[in-house]
Design a protein around this motif. Sequence first.
Motif, PDB file in Angstrom:
ATOM      1  N   LYS A  76     -23.960  -6.049  12.505  1.00  0.00           N
ATOM      2  CA  LYS A  76     -24.341  -6.993  13.555  1.00  0.00           C
ATOM      3  C   LYS A  76     -23.094  -7.422  14.316  1.00  0.00           C
ATOM      4  CE  LYS A  76     -26.118  -9.243  10.129  1.00  0.00           C
ATOM      5  NZ  LYS A  76     -26.786 -10.238   9.250  1.00  0.00           N
ATOM      6  N   TYR A  77     -22.924  -6.899  15.538  1.00  0.00           N
ATOM      7  CA  TYR A  77     -21.744  -7.218  16.333  1.00  0.00           C
ATOM      8  C   TYR A  77     -21.872  -8.625  16.905  1.00  0.00           C
ATOM      9  CZ  TYR A  77     -19.876  -2.442  16.375  1.00  0.00           C
ATOM     10  OH  TYR A  77     -19.341  -1.229  16.013  1.00  0.00           O
ATOM     11  N   GLY A  78     -20.961  -9.511  16.441  1.00  0.00           N
ATOM     12  CA  GLY A  78     -20.993 -10.893  16.870  1.00  0.00           C
ATOM     13  C   GLY A  78     -19.860 -11.247  17.810  1.00  0.00           C
ATOM     14  N   VAL A  79     -19.982 -12.413  18.404  1.00  0.00           N
ATOM     15  CA  VAL A  79     -18.970 -12.964  19.295  1.00  0.00           C
ATOM     16  C   VAL A  79     -18.167 -13.979  18.487  1.00  0.00           C
ATOM     17  CG1 VAL A  79     -18.542 -14.218  21.433  1.00  0.00           C
ATOM     18  CG2 VAL A  79     -20.499 -12.648  21.268  1.00  0.00           C
ATOM     19  N   GLY A  80     -16.884 -13.697  18.265  1.00  0.00           N
ATOM     20  CA  GLY A  80     -16.050 -14.544  17.429  1.00  0.00           C
ATOM     21  C   GLY A  80     -15.545 -15.777  18.161  1.00  0.00           C
ATOM     22  N   LEU A  81     -15.698 -16.934  17.503  1.00  0.00           N
ATOM     23  CA  LEU A  81     -15.222 -18.204  18.035  1.00  0.00           C
ATOM     24  C   LEU A  81     -14.479 -18.964  16.943  1.00  0.00           C
ATOM     25  CD1 LEU A  81     -18.561 -19.177  19.761  1.00  0.00           C
ATOM     26  CD2 LEU A  81     -16.422 -18.742  20.994  1.00  0.00           C
ATOM     27  N   VAL A 103      -6.407 -16.522  21.144  1.00  0.00           N
ATOM     28  CA  VAL A 103      -7.538 -16.163  21.994  1.00  0.00           C
ATOM     29  C   VAL A 103      -8.577 -17.276  21.938  1.00  0.00           C
ATOM     30  CG1 VAL A 103      -7.190 -13.691  21.647  1.00  0.00           C
ATOM     31  CG2 VAL A 103      -8.790 -14.919  20.172  1.00  0.00           C
ATOM     32  N   ASP A 104      -9.436 -17.297  22.951  1.00  0.00           N
ATOM     33  CA  ASP A 104     -10.559 -18.238  22.982  1.00  0.00           C
ATOM     34  C   ASP A 104     -11.800 -17.659  22.312  1.00  0.00           C
ATOM     35  OD1 ASP A 104      -9.330 -20.306  24.564  1.00  0.00           O
ATOM     36  OD2 ASP A 104      -9.527 -18.994  26.305  1.00  0.00           O
ATOM     37  N   ILE A 105     -12.013 -16.369  22.515  1.00  0.00           N
ATOM     38  CA  ILE A 105     -13.275 -15.741  22.137  1.00  0.00           C
ATOM     39  C   ILE A 105     -13.019 -14.257  21.921  1.00  0.00           C
ATOM     40  CG2 ILE A 105     -13.934 -15.300  24.555  1.00  0.00           C
ATOM     41  CD1 ILE A 105     -16.805 -16.184  23.789  1.00  0.00           C
ATOM     42  N   ILE A 106     -13.776 -13.652  21.006  1.00  0.00           N
ATOM     43  CA  ILE A 106     -13.529 -12.251  20.668  1.00  0.00           C
ATOM     44  C   ILE A 106     -14.807 -11.426  20.781  1.00  0.00           C
ATOM     45  CG2 ILE A 106     -13.001 -10.672  18.756  1.00  0.00           C
ATOM     46  CD1 ILE A 106     -10.814 -12.513  17.881  1.00  0.00           C
ATOM     47  N   PHE A 107     -14.717 -10.319  21.516  1.00  0.00           N
ATOM     48  CA  PHE A 107     -15.729  -9.277  21.574  1.00  0.00           C
ATOM     49  C   PHE A 107     -15.025  -7.989  21.143  1.00  0.00           C
ATOM     50  CE2 PHE A 107     -17.083 -12.486  24.514  1.00  0.00           C
ATOM     51  CZ  PHE A 107     -18.470 -12.435  24.591  1.00  0.00           C
ATOM     52  N   ALA A 108     -15.111  -7.619  19.871  1.00  0.00           N
ATOM     53  CA  ALA A 108     -14.275  -6.517  19.380  1.00  0.00           C
ATOM     54  C   ALA A 108     -14.909  -5.847  18.157  1.00  0.00           C
ATOM     55  CB  ALA A 108     -12.870  -7.016  19.055  1.00  0.00           C
ATOM     56  N   THR A 109     -16.096  -5.277  18.357  1.00  0.00           N
ATOM     57  CA  THR A 109     -16.814  -4.610  17.250  1.00  0.00           C
ATOM     58  C   THR A 109     -16.730  -5.460  15.984  1.00  0.00           C
ATOM     59  OG1 THR A 109     -14.900  -3.253  16.546  1.00  0.00           O
ATOM     60  CG2 THR A 109     -16.354  -2.330  18.220  1.00  0.00           C
ATOM     61  N   TYR A 110     -17.031  -6.749  16.134  1.00  0.00           N
ATOM     62  CA  TYR A 110     -16.788  -7.758  15.105  1.00  0.00           C
ATOM     63  C   TYR A 110     -18.070  -7.979  14.292  1.00  0.00           C
ATOM     64  CZ  TYR A 110     -13.818 -11.732  13.594  1.00  0.00           C
ATOM     65  OH  TYR A 110     -13.014 -12.591  12.906  1.00  0.00           O
ATOM     66  N   SER A 111     -18.227  -7.231  13.213  1.00  0.00           N
ATOM     67  CA  SER A 111     -19.448  -7.332  12.409  1.00  0.00           C
ATOM     68  C   SER A 111     -19.526  -8.693  11.727  1.00  0.00           C
ATOM     69  CB  SER A 111     -19.483  -6.229  11.345  1.00  0.00           C
ATOM     70  OG  SER A 111     -19.601  -4.961  11.951  1.00  0.00           O
ATOM     71  N   ILE A 112     -20.691  -9.322  11.817  1.00  0.00           N
ATOM     72  CA  ILE A 112     -20.919 -10.610  11.175  1.00  0.00           C
ATOM     73  C   ILE A 112     -21.168 -10.380   9.688  1.00  0.00           C
ATOM     74  CG2 ILE A 112     -22.414 -12.643  11.084  1.00  0.00           C
ATOM     75  CD1 ILE A 112     -23.164 -12.048  14.026  1.00  0.00           C
ATOM     76  N   THR A 113     -20.363 -11.017   8.856  1.00  0.00           N
ATOM     77  CA  THR A 113     -20.544 -10.949   7.406  1.00  0.00           C
ATOM     78  C   THR A 113     -20.476 -12.361   6.837  1.00  0.00           C
ATOM     79  OG1 THR A 113     -18.192 -10.744   6.851  1.00  0.00           O
ATOM     80  CG2 THR A 113     -19.400  -8.688   7.338  1.00  0.00           C
ATOM     81  N   GLU A 114     -21.036 -12.533   5.638  1.00  0.00           N
ATOM     82  CA  GLU A 114     -21.005 -13.846   5.013  1.00  0.00           C
ATOM     83  C   GLU A 114     -19.560 -14.284   4.749  1.00  0.00           C
ATOM     84  OE1 GLU A 114     -23.511 -15.991   4.562  1.00  0.00           O
ATOM     85  OE2 GLU A 114     -24.656 -14.511   5.705  1.00  0.00           O
ATOM     86  N   GLU A 115     -18.717 -13.350   4.346  1.00  0.00           N
ATOM     87  CA  GLU A 115     -17.311 -13.683   4.092  1.00  0.00           C
ATOM     88  C   GLU A 115     -16.633 -14.192   5.357  1.00  0.00           C
ATOM     89  OE1 GLU A 115     -13.159 -11.554   2.566  1.00  0.00           O
ATOM     90  OE2 GLU A 115     -14.942 -10.346   2.948  1.00  0.00           O
ATOM     91  N   ARG A 116     -16.860 -13.503   6.477  1.00  0.00           N
ATOM     92  CA  ARG A 116     -16.204 -13.899   7.730  1.00  0.00           C
ATOM     93  C   ARG A 116     -16.759 -15.214   8.259  1.00  0.00           C
ATOM     94  NH1 ARG A 116     -16.307  -7.764  10.224  1.00  0.00           N
ATOM     95  NH2 ARG A 116     -14.337  -7.069   9.279  1.00  0.00           N
ATOM     96  N   LYS A 117     -18.011 -15.526   7.956  1.00  0.00           N
ATOM     97  CA  LYS A 117     -18.584 -16.790   8.420  1.00  0.00           C
ATOM     98  C   LYS A 117     -17.831 -17.994   7.865  1.00  0.00           C
ATOM     99  CE  LYS A 117     -23.424 -15.483   9.197  1.00  0.00           C
ATOM    100  NZ  LYS A 117     -24.813 -15.700   8.723  1.00  0.00           N
ATOM    101  N   GLY A 118     -17.135 -17.816   6.761  1.00  0.00           N
ATOM    102  CA  GLY A 118     -16.345 -18.900   6.215  1.00  0.00           C
ATOM    103  C   GLY A 118     -15.125 -19.218   7.051  1.00  0.00           C
ATOM    104  N   LYS A 119     -14.732 -18.305   7.933  1.00  0.00           N
ATOM    105  CA  LYS A 119     -13.522 -18.468   8.739  1.00  0.00           C
ATOM    106  C   LYS A 119     -13.798 -18.539  10.235  1.00  0.00           C
ATOM    107  CE  LYS A 119     -11.113 -15.457   5.443  1.00  0.00           C
ATOM    108  NZ  LYS A 119     -10.421 -14.149   5.290  1.00  0.00           N
ATOM    109  N   VAL A 120     -14.975 -18.055  10.654  1.00  0.00           N
ATOM    110  CA  VAL A 120     -15.273 -17.860  12.069  1.00  0.00           C
ATOM    111  C   VAL A 120     -16.681 -18.373  12.366  1.00  0.00           C
ATOM    112  CG1 VAL A 120     -15.611 -16.111  13.886  1.00  0.00           C
ATOM    113  CG2 VAL A 120     -13.791 -15.816  12.187  1.00  0.00           C
ATOM    114  N   THR A 121     -16.879 -18.972  13.533  1.00  0.00           N
ATOM    115  CA  THR A 121     -18.225 -19.252  14.031  1.00  0.00           C
ATOM    116  C   THR A 121     -18.638 -18.079  14.919  1.00  0.00           C
ATOM    117  OG1 THR A 121     -18.083 -21.655  13.890  1.00  0.00           O
ATOM    118  CG2 THR A 121     -19.590 -20.753  15.525  1.00  0.00           C
ATOM    119  N   PHE A 122     -19.777 -17.472  14.604  1.00  0.00           N
ATOM    120  CA  PHE A 122     -20.230 -16.281  15.319  1.00  0.00           C
ATOM    121  C   PHE A 122     -21.405 -16.589  16.233  1.00  0.00           C
ATOM    122  CE2 PHE A 122     -18.180 -13.919  11.802  1.00  0.00           C
ATOM    123  CZ  PHE A 122     -17.516 -12.947  12.532  1.00  0.00           C
ATOM    124  N   GLY A 123     -21.272 -16.190  17.498  1.00  0.00           N
ATOM    125  CA  GLY A 123     -22.420 -16.094  18.372  1.00  0.00           C
ATOM    126  C   GLY A 123     -23.028 -14.711  18.236  1.00  0.00           C
ATOM    127  N   GLY A 124     -24.279 -14.605  18.635  1.00  0.00           N
ATOM    128  CA  GLY A 124     -24.943 -13.308  18.554  1.00  0.00           C
ATOM    129  C   GLY A 124     -25.689 -13.099  17.257  1.00  0.00           C
TER     130      GLY A 124
END
Length: 294
Positions: free
Chosen positions: A238-243, A111-132
Motif C-alpha cells: 500500500k503506497y502511502g504519503v509520508g508525513l 522534507v515536508d511530505i514524501i511520495f516515494a514507493t512508501y509502503s504502509i506497514t505497522e512498524e513504520r506507522k510508529g514513526k510516520v503518519t501516512f496518508g493514503g
Amino acid sequence: MHMRRMGAVLAAFAMVGALSACGGDDAGGGGGGGGSFATVIDKVKGGGTIVVGTKWDQPSLGLKTGPEPEGFDVDVAKAVLKEMNGGTDVKVEWKESASSNREPFLQNGTVDIIFATYSITEERKGKVTFGGPYVLAHQDVMVRKDDTSITTPQNLEGKRICKAAGSNSYKRITDPPPDGELDLDATTVDAANYSECVAKLDGSNLDAVTTDDLILAGFAKQAGGNFKVLGQGFTDEKYGVGLKKGDTKTCEAVNTAIKTLWDNGTIKGLLDKWFGGIEGLKLSTEAPPAEGCA
C-alpha cells in the motif's frame, strides 16, 4: 515579578517552537515560503514552497535526468498538492529520498511530505503518519530475460537476491510470517538502492531482484528487454504519503484529495501513462481503502 516575567518569556519561546514544529525554516526545512506553519496543509494554503521527497533512481516512478524528477509518484505528488490547494498549483522543491532516509527526513524536517514507493506497514506507522494509500502494488520478481530457472517466487530457494538499504522487500522472501512471507533459504546481496540492484542483476552478480511490481516494471521498461517480470505478485503493498508523525490535519486533507483524484480518473490515467502495456503487470483500477490518520 521576576519569576512571572521569566515564565512569560519561556512561554513565548515554547509558542515559537510549536509553530516551527514541522521543521526548518517553514514546515519541513527546505524551500522558501516566508514564515512558519504548524502543519503541511497550512503551508500549502499559505503559499509556502513544499519540499517533496521522491525517489530519483526509479524509472517510471521517480527518476531525475533533468532539472526535476519525473514519474508516477512525481505526478501524483503534484496532483495531490494541487487538489489540496483548491485546484491551484503549489510551489515544490524536490528532494531525493532513498528508502534508507525517508523516516529521518520527515523527523528532522528535511522534507515536508514524501511520495516515494512508501509502503504502509505497522512498524513504520510508529514513526510516520501516512496518508493514503494512493495505489496498491504487489511484490514480484525480476530476472534476466534468458533465465529459465526462476519461473515462480518459490524458485528463489538457494538463489542470490538483492537487499536494498532501507527496504523490507527481501524479508518477504527470506522470513516467515508475520514479517515475511515465503521463508525461503535465499542469499541476500547488499546494495545501496534498487538501481544498484538492477546493475548487479545485469552483471550476473545476482539471480533476481524482488520488490514491488511497479518498481520492477519501470526498470524492465528502461532496460528494453534485458529483464522480465514474472507477473506473480504475492503481497499487497500500500503506497502511502509520508508525513511527520502526528500531522493528522494534513493526512486528512491528503486522503480527501486522493479520493477525488481516483473519482475523477486522474490517478488511473497516470497509471496508464507510466505503466500501460507492460506485460504481466496488473494495475489498480480503483482506489485502495484509506488507512486512517490516527
